[in-house]
Design a protein around this motif. Structure first.
Motif, PDB file in Angstrom:
ATOM      1  N   PRO A  25       1.014  -1.233   0.051  1.00  0.00           N
ATOM      2  CA  PRO A  25       0.034  -0.086  -0.003  1.00  0.00           C
ATOM      3  C   PRO A  25       0.838   1.221   0.097  1.00  0.00           C
ATOM      4  CG  PRO A  25      -1.031  -1.563   1.476  1.00  0.00           C
ATOM      5  CD  PRO A  25       0.167  -2.413   1.145  1.00  0.00           C
ATOM      6  N   GLY A  26       2.096   1.272   0.436  1.00  0.00           N
ATOM      7  CA  GLY A  26       2.868   2.477   0.570  1.00  0.00           C
ATOM      8  C   GLY A  26       3.608   2.716  -0.594  1.00  0.00           C
ATOM      9  N   LEU A  27       3.759   1.745  -1.690  1.00  0.00           N
ATOM     10  CA  LEU A  27       4.442   2.005  -3.193  1.00  0.00           C
ATOM     11  C   LEU A  27       3.934   3.155  -3.704  1.00  0.00           C
ATOM     12  CD1 LEU A  27       6.690   1.085  -4.633  1.00  0.00           C
ATOM     13  CD2 LEU A  27       5.022  -0.542  -5.787  1.00  0.00           C
ATOM     14  N   ARG A  28       4.555   3.992  -4.008  1.00  0.00           N
ATOM     15  CA  ARG A  28       4.042   5.484  -4.472  1.00  0.00           C
ATOM     16  C   ARG A  28       4.359   5.566  -6.006  1.00  0.00           C
ATOM     17  NH1 ARG A  28       0.746   5.534  -0.871  1.00  0.00           N
ATOM     18  NH2 ARG A  28       1.186   6.723   0.834  1.00  0.00           N
ATOM     19  N   SER A  62       8.761  -2.669  -0.489  1.00  0.00           N
ATOM     20  CA  SER A  62       7.656  -2.204  -1.812  1.00  0.00           C
ATOM     21  C   SER A  62       6.689  -3.484  -2.341  1.00  0.00           C
ATOM     22  CB  SER A  62       8.732  -1.888  -2.952  1.00  0.00           C
ATOM     23  OG  SER A  62       9.384  -0.752  -2.381  1.00  0.00           O
ATOM     24  N   TYR A  69      -4.222  -5.264   6.282  1.00  0.00           N
ATOM     25  CA  TYR A  69      -4.156  -4.755   5.153  1.00  0.00           C
ATOM     26  C   TYR A  69      -5.664  -4.443   4.545  1.00  0.00           C
ATOM     27  CZ  TYR A  69       0.519  -6.319   4.292  1.00  0.00           C
ATOM     28  OH  TYR A  69       1.899  -6.455   4.637  1.00  0.00           O
ATOM     29  N   ARG A 107       1.975   1.586  -8.508  1.00  0.00           N
ATOM     30  CA  ARG A 107       0.956   1.623  -7.520  1.00  0.00           C
ATOM     31  C   ARG A 107      -0.314   0.848  -7.535  1.00  0.00           C
ATOM     32  NH1 ARG A 107      -0.121   4.472  -3.273  1.00  0.00           N
ATOM     33  NH2 ARG A 107      -2.080   5.371  -2.932  1.00  0.00           N
ATOM     34  N   GLN A 108      -0.750   0.124  -6.636  1.00  0.00           N
ATOM     35  CA  GLN A 108      -1.812  -0.711  -6.672  1.00  0.00           C
ATOM     36  C   GLN A 108      -1.829  -1.655  -7.735  1.00  0.00           C
ATOM     37  OE1 GLN A 108      -5.293   1.819  -6.365  1.00  0.00           O
ATOM     38  NE2 GLN A 108      -5.002   2.371  -4.237  1.00  0.00           N
ATOM     39  N   TYR A 165      -6.767  -0.869   3.421  1.00  0.00           N
ATOM     40  CA  TYR A 165      -6.403  -0.472   2.241  1.00  0.00           C
ATOM     41  C   TYR A 165      -6.801  -1.103   0.718  1.00  0.00           C
ATOM     42  CZ  TYR A 165      -2.358   0.867   5.339  1.00  0.00           C
ATOM     43  OH  TYR A 165      -1.537   1.600   6.386  1.00  0.00           O
ATOM     44  N   PRO A 168      -4.468   8.866  -3.140  1.00  0.00           N
ATOM     45  CA  PRO A 168      -5.131   9.155  -1.902  1.00  0.00           C
ATOM     46  C   PRO A 168      -5.511  10.341  -1.331  1.00  0.00           C
ATOM     47  CG  PRO A 168      -2.847   8.171  -1.622  1.00  0.00           C
ATOM     48  CD  PRO A 168      -3.114   8.428  -3.055  1.00  0.00           C
TER      49      PRO A 168
END
Length: 186
Positions: A15-18, A142, A173, A23-24, A176, A183
């Motif tokens: 979830p924190g992978l930007r 990641s 999780y 992402r997602q 998320y 976000p």
């Protein structure tokens, strides 16, 4: 939970992978070794139909099959992922009756066979990592690794795959699973 990097595994974006490229996403790892890794993003359908990318295959026209964004590398190349029992000699086995290749004849056979249990997906580009790069990303948290599921690749709604997998990972999780891609829209 297996943490071994090898072909036939899903890389689930934490979830924190930007990174907007990942992402997602859920990436099917198709190859992994000392030279690096290669995979395709299985949950990013594009607005483009396969017939736009492969106009030389008349049987595809009007079928409604969409092209998927496989990753940020070589986005001018189409890669095909197949699920079935018989594959062309040049296909690269990934896991459980799933192969990666570029054989147009296989696509034609799948589309014209009645009652077949074979599937295919077409990906524009792929995801690639140099030697040690993916291992480094694993150390930073990641990615989450799980054995790949052919149904998630070929049969489930691709827009739900990432969230559905997160729901299986436990309560930590679940919040998320429904978060928006951006976000700040929350």
């Amino acid at each position: 939970m297996s943490t071994e990097l090898r072909k036939g595994m899903f890389l689930i974006a934490a979830p924190g992978l930007r990174d907007p490229n990942f992402r997602q996403t859920v990436v099917l790892l198709c190859e992994h070794g000392p030279e690096g890794a290669l995979g395709v993003i299985v949950n990013r359908p594009t607005a483009m139909s396969i017939s736009e990318a492969l106009p030389q295959i008349p049987v595809i026209e009007g079928t409604g099959h969409v092209l998927y964004a496989g990753g940020p590398v070589q986005t001018n190349q189409v890669m095909l992922l197949y699920r079935g029992d018989q594959f062309p000699d040049n296909a690269h086995h990934v896991f459980d009756g799933v192969c990666l290749g570029g054989d147009i004849g296989m696509v034609e056979r799948i589309l014209t066979a009645a009652g077949t249990k074979e599937f295919f997906r077409a990906y524009l580009g792929y995801s690639g990592w140099g030697p040690g790069q993916l291992e480094g990303e694993m150390k930073t948290g990641s990615w989450i690794i799980l054995p790949a599921d052919p149904q998630a690749v070929f049969e489930k709604d691709p827009t739900r795959v990432w969230g559905d997998i997160l729901c299986t990972l436990g309560e930590a999780y679940q919040p998320y699973a429904e978060m928006p891609f951006d976000p700040s829209c929350n």
